[in-house]
Design an enzyme around this catalytic site. Structure first.
Site, mmCIF file in Angstrom:
data_model
loop_
_atom_site.group_PDB
_atom_site.id
_atom_site.type_symbol
_atom_site.label_atom_id
_atom_site.label_comp_id
_atom_site.label_asym_id
_atom_site.label_seq_id
_atom_site.Cartn_x
_atom_site.Cartn_y
_atom_site.Cartn_z
ATOM 1 N N GLY A 72 1.060 -1.340 -0.094
ATOM 2 C CA GLY A 72 0.117 -0.412 0.449
ATOM 3 C C GLY A 72 1.102 1.435 -0.051
ATOM 4 O O GLY A 72 -0.281 2.599 -0.857
ATOM 5 N N ASN A 153 -7.560 4.422 8.789
ATOM 6 C CA ASN A 153 -6.847 3.065 9.458
ATOM 7 C C ASN A 153 -7.450 3.977 11.578
ATOM 8 O O ASN A 153 -7.803 2.264 11.527
ATOM 9 C CB ASN A 153 -5.602 2.973 9.360
ATOM 10 C CG ASN A 153 -4.722 4.590 9.437
ATOM 11 O OD1 ASN A 153 -5.209 5.245 8.553
ATOM 12 N ND2 ASN A 153 -3.627 4.178 9.777
ATOM 13 N N GLN A 181 -7.649 0.156 3.483
ATOM 14 C CA GLN A 181 -8.048 -0.268 4.839
ATOM 15 C C GLN A 181 -9.831 -0.575 3.863
ATOM 16 O O GLN A 181 -10.313 -1.682 5.157
ATOM 17 C CB GLN A 181 -8.332 0.630 5.856
ATOM 18 C CG GLN A 181 -7.254 1.112 7.172
ATOM 19 C CD GLN A 181 -6.906 -0.165 7.469
ATOM 20 O OE1 GLN A 181 -7.643 -0.906 7.941
ATOM 21 N NE2 GLN A 181 -5.383 0.085 8.236
ATOM 22 N N CYS A 327 3.947 4.706 19.763
ATOM 23 C CA CYS A 327 5.131 3.503 20.205
ATOM 24 C C CYS A 327 5.404 3.534 19.616
ATOM 25 O O CYS A 327 6.554 3.760 18.650
ATOM 26 C CB CYS A 327 3.874 2.392 21.192
ATOM 27 S SG CYS A 327 5.981 2.087 22.646
HETATM 28 C C1 LIG Z 1 -1.502 -0.342 6.102
HETATM 29 C C2 LIG Z 1 -1.608 0.784 5.359
HETATM 30 C C3 LIG Z 1 -1.000 1.495 4.720
HETATM 31 C C4 LIG Z 1 -0.191 1.051 4.123
HETATM 32 O O1 LIG Z 1 -0.067 -0.406 3.588
HETATM 33 P P1 LIG Z 1 1.955 -0.992 3.261
HETATM 34 O O2 LIG Z 1 1.102 -2.464 2.701
HETATM 35 O O3 LIG Z 1 1.770 -1.593 5.243
HETATM 36 O O4 LIG Z 1 2.230 -0.757 2.910
HETATM 37 C C5 LIG Z 1 -1.565 2.685 3.958
HETATM 38 N N1 LIG Z 1 -2.716 3.228 4.173
HETATM 39 C C6 LIG Z 1 -3.594 3.164 5.033
HETATM 40 C C7 LIG Z 1 -4.641 3.527 5.114
HETATM 41 C C8 LIG Z 1 -2.920 1.792 5.748
HETATM 42 O O5 LIG Z 1 -3.596 1.448 6.836
#
Ligand SMILES: *Cc1c(COP(=O)(O)O)cnc(C)c1O
Length: 389
Positions: A72, A153, A181, A327
């Site tokens: 993502g 998220n 998400q 954290c």
């Molecule tokens: C997890 C997430 C990402 C990043 O995706 P990855 O595959 O972990 O790099 C980007 N945007 C949102 C909203 C996410 O929840």
């Protein structure tokens, strides 16, 4: 000890059928999909079937609109930097929101600091929602791209993407949404939504980690941000992660077939957990929108205590959640999302996010509702801020 995983917003369990689909692409069909021989062609058949599955899940018009990425974060980077750099002669203004994932926020900041772009960060209301009127007002003569996430998220709020995309289209602004998400947990339809680009990630819906995709509507120009071979129509060089792509395709297929039913089940568990917390613990703040919300997201702040200590105590009972008080990012700053909704630093520090998936069961919800009130009470008794009424 009982083990309850409620951190599906961070990552999900790989579906056994996904793993099963991937295995032959390690052991038998391990050719490079760019090779002409049989091994390569078998692999290519697999990746193109997966591309078609991604296309179907989000209702793209053509599988060629799907670019495979390393997740993502990379999809967001490619959409924003790739579009900005390919279209910078038309203007250097971008619009996003203050509640985006760091994959979007930090990419926008990079373009601002290093590439001479200017960026408008739209505010949100107390639910974490962007307003279409604010968006319309922020559009300038030199605005080329807007990037606004679909499901948040942290607090689960769903943005009015269809409305925002319509405004963008009327004003000639290209519209990207980070739907990492949303894809796989609720219906996502790029044509109905009217978006030009959309990011998704396999590991957020029971696919493998390190693989995702960017939907790019036909006709949109992007500069590659990884330079190498001619893969993905020269938009993303590098040997294809064949097993990962196969796994992503399988996760899409499973989501497409099971979505309506699973979405209902997960939402029902979410609502039970929300109610259980509200009924059994006082001095809590419910975060996010009550209805326009991701199916699996529960987020509360518990006054007078720290999210971090709450997480540690929950972990001792086998319950895995997460906290907005970061954290993870190595800082003690509370979540930028919670602050943007108007919470004080003090309240924002007491946040707990519990995120559910298709693998959670009702008895796990009961277990959390049984354990959480006692943990909160114990931590409050140790807090100098707390006066029991
Ligand atoms: C997890 C997430 C990402 C990043 O995706 P990855 O595959 O972990 O790099 C980007 N945007 C949102 C909203 C996410 O929840």
């Amino acid at each position: 000890m009982k083990k309850v995983y409620m951190d599906n917003g961070a990552t999900t369990r790989t579906h056994p059928e996904v793993l099963q689909a991937m295995e032959p692409f390690f052991l038998e069909n391990y050719g490079n999909p760019s090779s002409v021989h049989g091994f390569g062609q078998e692999a290519l058949k697999g990746t193109e079937k997966a591309r078609d599955e991604v296309k179907k899940l989000i209702n793209a018009a053509d599988p060629q609109e799907i670019i495979f990425t390393g997740g993502g974060t990379e999809a967001d980077n490619l959409a924003i930097t790739g579009y900005a750099m390919a279209n910078r002669e038309r203007g250097r203004h971008l619009i996003t929101s203050v509640v985006e994932h760091h994959a979007v926020l930090h990419t926008c900041e990079y373009l601002e600091k290093e590439m001479g772009f200017s960026v408008t960060y739209l505010p949100v209301d107390k639910y974490g929602m962007v307003s279409a009127a604010d968006f319309r007002e922020a559009i300038r003569e030199d605005t080329i791209l807007a990037t606004i996430m679909s499901g948040n998220n942290e607090i689960g709020t769903l943005q009015p993407i269809k409305e925002l995309a319509r405004v963008a289209r009327e004003q000639g602004v290209t519209f990207h949404t980070d739907a990492v998400q949303s894809v796989g947990s609720m219906p996502v339809d790029v044509q109905d939504w009217g978006v030009d680009m959309l990011s998704l990630s396999g590991h957020k819906f029971h696919g493998p980690k390190g693989v995702g995709a960017l939907y790019v509507r036909r006709g949109i120009k992007l500069h590659p941000h990884i330079h190498g071979g001619a893969q993905e129509k020269k938009r993303r060089g590098g040997t294809h992660n064949t097993p990962g792509i196969i796994g992503l395709g399988k996760a899409c297929e499973l989501a497409r077939k099971n979505l309506p039913e699973k979405e209902k089940e997960v939402s029902a568990l979410r609502d039970k957990l929300i109610k259980g917390i509200q009924d059994n613990i006082d001095e809590v703040v419910f975060n996010g929108h009550p209805e326009q919300r991701l199916p699996g997201n529960v987020n509360f702040c518990f006054r007078y205590i720290e999210g971090e200590s709450l997480l540690l105590s929950l972990d001792l009972e086998g319950i895995a959640g997460s906290s907005g008080s970061a954290c993870t990012s190595g800082s003690l700053d509370p979540s930028h999302v919670l602050l943007a909704t108007g919470l004080s630093h003090e309240v924002a520090h007491g946040s707990l996010r519990l995120t559910l998936s298709i693998f959670n069961e009702e008895e796990e919800i009961d277990y959390v509702i049984e354990k959480l009130p006692g943990i909160v009470e114990k931590l409050r008794q140790m807090s100098p801020l707390y006066q029991k009424s």
